[in-house]
Design a protein around this motif. Structure first.
Motif, PDB file in Angstrom:
ATOM      1  N   LEU A 183       0.857  -1.187   0.000  1.00 50.35           N
ATOM      2  CA  LEU A 183       0.000   0.000   0.000  1.00 50.35           C
ATOM      3  C   LEU A 183       0.893   1.238   0.000  1.00 50.35           C
ATOM      4  CD1 LEU A 183      -2.855  -0.850   2.523  1.00 50.35           C
ATOM      5  CD2 LEU A 183      -3.052  -0.545   0.059  1.00 50.35           C
ATOM      6  N   ALA A 193      -3.191   5.622   2.916  1.00 49.84           N
ATOM      7  CA  ALA A 193      -2.481   4.345   2.843  1.00 49.84           C
ATOM      8  C   ALA A 193      -2.141   3.852   4.246  1.00 49.84           C
ATOM      9  CB  ALA A 193      -1.215   4.489   2.003  1.00 49.84           C
ATOM     10  N   THR A 223       4.434  -0.878   3.191  1.00 47.28           N
ATOM     11  CA  THR A 223       3.790   0.386   2.836  1.00 47.28           C
ATOM     12  C   THR A 223       4.878   1.373   2.379  1.00 47.28           C
ATOM     13  OG1 THR A 223       3.945   1.359   5.055  1.00 47.28           O
ATOM     14  CG2 THR A 223       1.951   0.118   4.537  1.00 47.28           C
TER      15      THR A 223
END
Length: 352
Positions: A183, A193, A223
């Protein structure tokens, strides 16, 4: 005598003539004051005027930045699927998908959430960057969501969860490896996110939001957070033009002026909800961006305190030139190209 009377009779005329422009000026000033008063009243009642001004500025900047990035997109042939619908809200619930044309089978996938202060921006703003990442052997997906003030929080969170559900359900069709999802986001998109990653990895947080996340935590491997916002209380304390802009944007996105004191600010402040189960994180911001010192560095420190693997990419305060908000997209700059290389190294380390 007649001449004298005529001269006296016509004497005041120039003075009357000189007064007319001043009367017109007063009328114009009065009209402007009235318009300003109306604008002030309307602006006190609704966030729409301010939001539209901010959106127009951000849209121009986004277009210019995308054009700058396009020059750096390699010639690698890509399969592109534009405007894939993941929901029923028109363009708001669509995504763009990129992957190398020569790829065979599913690839690790970067799902990118665009920025724009929650009230502007679109997936097209990051398409060039996603093409660059895709050329390195990834499936990359840019996701749209309903911005404020057309839609209010937490609508975007629900939409993004639906997008992840669609990606998971259509993984084979999209060329996605559903066990290797990253993400990513920039600015407001980085906040979103981080929020989606927190939703997936913290059951208590998911319960507070009333959302059953569409991905399991073992599907989320990392992420990427650029120039984001993670602490709304700190944001609420800003003043000046920056404070006005953020407060106007948050009013438009949340639908309330009291966002800093209610559940909106509390649940958007992911720095307070992240846990040791948060995925490995790349986090960056420019030294000339106030949000770096107020948001990104504190978030980086918090994740490290929890034992999360963090790759921080920051620059010393006196670094010249001062790197602005969203510096990572300005690929004409060597610092942005270094950040891209660091991002690719991070992705390689956590998806292969």
């Amino acid at each position: 005598m007649d001449d004298s009377r005529n001269s006296d009779a016509t004497g005041p005329a120039p003075s009357t003539s000189r007064r007319k422009p001043w009367r017109r000026t007063k009328i114009v000033l009065g009209a402007l004051a009235a318009v300003a008063a109306v604008v002030a009243i309307v602006g006190a009642l609704t966030p729409w005027p301010s939001a539209m001004i901010i959106r127009s500025v951000f849209t121009k900047g986004g277009d210019e930045t995308a054009a700058e990035m396009t020059k750096h997109v390699p010639d690698t042939a890509l399969d592109e699927r534009k405007d894939v619908a993941y929901g029923d809200a028109g363009a708001d619930t669509t995504m763009d998908v990129f992957r190398p044309a020569a790829a065979d089978g599913p690839l690790p996938t970067v799902v990118w959430i665009h920025g724009g202060a929650w009230i502007s921006g679109s997936k097209e703003d990051v398409d060039p960057y996603l093409r660059i990442l895709a050329a390195e052997g990834y499936t990359t997906i840019g996701v749209n969501y309903t911005r404020g003030p057309e839609g209010v929080y937490p609508l975007a969170v629900h939409q993004l969860d639906a997008a992840l559900a669609y990606i998971d359900a259509h993984a084979e069709e999209l060329g996605v490896d559903p066990q290797r999802i990253v993400l990513a986001g920039d600015s407001a998109g980085a906040q979103l996110a981080s929020q989606m990653a927190t939703l997936i990895t913290n059951p208590e947080y998911a319960e507070i939001l009333g959302i059953r996340p569409s991905l399991r935590s073992d599907q989320l491997v990392a992420t990427v957070l650029n120039c984001g916002v993670y602490d709304l209380a700190a944001l609420a304390e800003l003043d000046g033009v920056a404070g006005w802009g953020f407060k106007s944007a948050m009013w438009a996105y949340s639908g309330t002026k009291t966002w800093a004191e209610d559940s909106t600010g509390a649940t958007m402040s992911t720095v307070d909800w992240v846990t040791a189960d948060f995925p490995a994180t790349y986090i960056s911001g420019g030294n000339g961006d106030g949000l770096t010192w107020l948001q990104s560095i504190p978030m980086s420190k918090r994740l490290q305190e929890l034992g999360v693997e963090v790759t921080p990419v920051f620059w010393p305060a006196p670094h010249e030139p001062a790197l602005p908000h969203e510096y990572q997209f300005h690929l004409d700059m060597p610092e942005a190209r270094k950040a891209l290389a660091d991002t690719l190294d991070f992705l390689e380390a956590h998806t292969r």
